[in-house]
Write a protein that holds these residues in place. Sequence first.
Motif, PDB file in Angstrom:
ATOM      1  N   GLU A  37       2.144  -2.172   3.779  1.00 34.14           N
ATOM      2  CA  GLU A  37       1.392  -1.196   4.572  1.00 34.14           C
ATOM      3  C   GLU A  37       1.283   0.131   3.819  1.00 34.14           C
ATOM      4  OE1 GLU A  37       1.374   0.579   9.102  1.00 34.14           O
ATOM      5  OE2 GLU A  37       3.303   0.220   8.139  1.00 34.14           O
ATOM      6  N   GLY A  38       2.388   0.565   3.198  1.00 39.99           N
ATOM      7  CA  GLY A  38       2.370   1.812   2.448  1.00 39.99           C
ATOM      8  C   GLY A  38       1.393   1.768   1.296  1.00 39.99           C
ATOM      9  N   PHE A  39       1.362   0.643   0.592  1.00 43.41           N
ATOM     10  CA  PHE A  39       0.425   0.480  -0.525  1.00 43.41           C
ATOM     11  C   PHE A  39      -1.012   0.574  -0.029  1.00 43.41           C
ATOM     12  CE2 PHE A  39      -2.208  -1.952  -3.430  1.00 43.41           C
ATOM     13  CZ  PHE A  39      -1.763  -1.546  -4.681  1.00 43.41           C
ATOM     14  N   GLU A  40      -1.321  -0.151   1.024  1.00 42.39           N
ATOM     15  CA  GLU A  40      -2.700  -0.180   1.504  1.00 42.39           C
ATOM     16  C   GLU A  40      -3.135   1.166   2.067  1.00 42.39           C
ATOM     17  OE1 GLU A  40      -3.239  -3.562   4.061  1.00 42.39           O
ATOM     18  OE2 GLU A  40      -3.222  -4.963   2.360  1.00 42.39           O
ATOM     19  N   LYS A  41      -2.214   1.872   2.723  1.00 43.93           N
ATOM     20  CA  LYS A  41      -2.568   3.162   3.318  1.00 43.93           C
ATOM     21  C   LYS A  41      -2.774   4.253   2.270  1.00 43.93           C
ATOM     22  CE  LYS A  41      -0.519   2.617   7.932  1.00 43.93           C
ATOM     23  NZ  LYS A  41      -1.777   2.809   8.662  1.00 43.93           N
ATOM     24  N   THR A  42      -2.107   4.153   1.124  1.00 47.08           N
ATOM     25  CA  THR A  42      -2.223   5.200   0.110  1.00 47.08           C
ATOM     26  C   THR A  42      -3.236   4.873  -0.975  1.00 47.08           C
ATOM     27  OG1 THR A  42      -0.354   4.249  -1.125  1.00 47.08           O
ATOM     28  CG2 THR A  42       0.150   5.997   0.443  1.00 47.08           C
ATOM     29  N   GLY A 178      -3.523   7.780  -8.708  1.00 43.83           N
ATOM     30  CA  GLY A 178      -4.233   6.708  -8.013  1.00 43.83           C
ATOM     31  C   GLY A 178      -4.048   6.573  -6.519  1.00 43.83           C
ATOM     32  N   PRO A 179      -2.828   6.754  -5.973  1.00 49.02           N
ATOM     33  CA  PRO A 179      -2.683   6.605  -4.507  1.00 49.02           C
ATOM     34  C   PRO A 179      -3.136   7.882  -3.811  1.00 49.02           C
ATOM     35  CG  PRO A 179      -0.541   7.010  -5.510  1.00 49.02           C
ATOM     36  CD  PRO A 179      -1.547   6.989  -6.631  1.00 49.02           C
ATOM     37  N   MET A 180      -4.425   7.962  -3.505  1.00 47.98           N
ATOM     38  CA  MET A 180      -5.030   9.241  -3.146  1.00 47.98           C
ATOM     39  C   MET A 180      -5.141   9.511  -1.654  1.00 47.98           C
ATOM     40  SD  MET A 180      -7.975   9.821  -5.975  1.00 47.98           S
ATOM     41  CE  MET A 180      -8.232  11.455  -5.300  1.00 47.98           C
ATOM     42  N   ASN A 181      -4.654   8.622  -0.826  1.00 45.64           N
ATOM     43  CA  ASN A 181      -4.795   8.828   0.607  1.00 45.64           C
ATOM     44  C   ASN A 181      -3.487   9.299   1.225  1.00 45.64           C
ATOM     45  OD1 ASN A 181      -6.434   8.876   2.888  1.00 45.64           O
ATOM     46  ND2 ASN A 181      -5.769   6.855   3.550  1.00 45.64           N
ATOM     47  N   ASP A 182      -3.582  10.021   2.329  1.00 43.41           N
ATOM     48  CA  ASP A 182      -2.438  10.443   3.133  1.00 43.41           C
ATOM     49  C   ASP A 182      -2.475   9.713   4.468  1.00 43.41           C
ATOM     50  OD1 ASP A 182      -1.780  12.250   1.188  1.00 43.41           O
ATOM     51  OD2 ASP A 182      -1.503  13.924   2.550  1.00 43.41           O
ATOM     52  N   ASP A 183      -1.295   9.486   5.055  1.00 43.43           N
ATOM     53  CA  ASP A 183      -1.241   8.855   6.364  1.00 43.43           C
ATOM     54  C   ASP A 183       0.021   9.299   7.090  1.00 43.43           C
ATOM     55  OD1 ASP A 183      -0.755   6.688   8.464  1.00 43.43           O
ATOM     56  OD2 ASP A 183      -2.677   6.051   7.628  1.00 43.43           O
ATOM     57  N   GLU A 184      -0.116   9.743   8.318  1.00 42.22           N
ATOM     58  CA  GLU A 184       1.029  10.252   9.073  1.00 42.22           C
ATOM     59  C   GLU A 184       2.032   9.173   9.446  1.00 42.22           C
ATOM     60  OE1 GLU A 184      -0.207  12.551  12.409  1.00 42.22           O
ATOM     61  OE2 GLU A 184      -1.021  14.194  11.177  1.00 42.22           O
ATOM     62  N   ALA A 185       1.662   7.912   9.311  1.00 44.33           N
ATOM     63  CA  ALA A 185       2.599   6.828   9.625  1.00 44.33           C
ATOM     64  C   ALA A 185       3.646   6.644   8.534  1.00 44.33           C
ATOM     65  CB  ALA A 185       1.840   5.519   9.837  1.00 44.33           C
TER      66      ALA A 185
END
Length: 241
Positions: A37-42, A178-185
Motif C-alpha cells: 500500500e505504501g509503495f502504491e500510494k507514494t 521518484g516516490p512523489m505522492n503524499d498520503d495521510e494514511a
Amino acid sequence: MTFMRFFLACLLLLGASTQMPPARAASDSFSTEELLEGFEKTVFGLEYRSWSWRPYLVKKFTRPVNFFVHNLSSRDRTRTVYRFVKEIGNRVGGLTTSIASDPSTANFEVYVVDRAQYEQVVRKDIYKSDRARVPGRCLVRVVSGRGGIKRSAAVIVSDEGEFLFKRCLVEELLQGLGPMNDDEALIHSVFNDSSRHSRFTVFDQIILNMLYDPRIKPGMSMKQTRQILPLVARDARRSVR
C-alpha cells in the motif's frame, strides 16, 4: 539458606520471569500489505499533478544520481545535505549517489534558501518563469520520461527552524528520486504532510529499496508491478535492518 541469599534468589527469579523477549527488527514490524500500500500510494500519483510526466507510472533514475548543492541561505547547510546524500546511497540498494563539483554535471540540484528567497528561486531557477505558481513550504521538481527521471531540483528552506529544514531535506530529496505522492494514511512515512517525521524512516527506506529494485522499471503501471511487488517487498525488507 540465609535471608539475604533467599532475597537475592527471589530477585533473580523475578528478573528472569519479567524479561522482555528481544524486539523484532524494525523492518519486520510492517506487514507486506502495508508495504504494498505504501509503495502504491507514494510511487503512483503526484502531490502536485503538473510536475511530472504521466503521474500514474513508475518514475526513477536509471543512472547514478549526481547532486550539486547551491547554498544560498545565510547559514551554510552544505555539509548536512552532503551527509544525507551519502545516507541515501548507503541505504538504498540499486542507487548510487555522488556529489558534483559543477552544476553542469549534476542531474539533481539542491537549492538551500532562506524564506525570503524561496519564491524567486523557484520561479527563476526551477521553473524559469516569473508567472510560475509556487506551492508549499519547500519544493521538488522532477523531469521524467519513458527512460526514467532525467533530472530533479529541490528547494529547501533553511531559516524557519531545524524541524522544517530537516523535514524538507528528507522529503524533497526522496521525492526527487521518484516516490512523489503524499498520503495521510502513511503514518510511518515522511510522505505524509500530517506526520512529524524528519528522518529517513525504516518504512521509507523499504519503499525506496522497492522502487530501486531492478525488477521495477520506469514507465511501469500499477497493474504491471502488482505481480512481482510482493517478492520485491520481501527482498527490500531483508535489505533494511
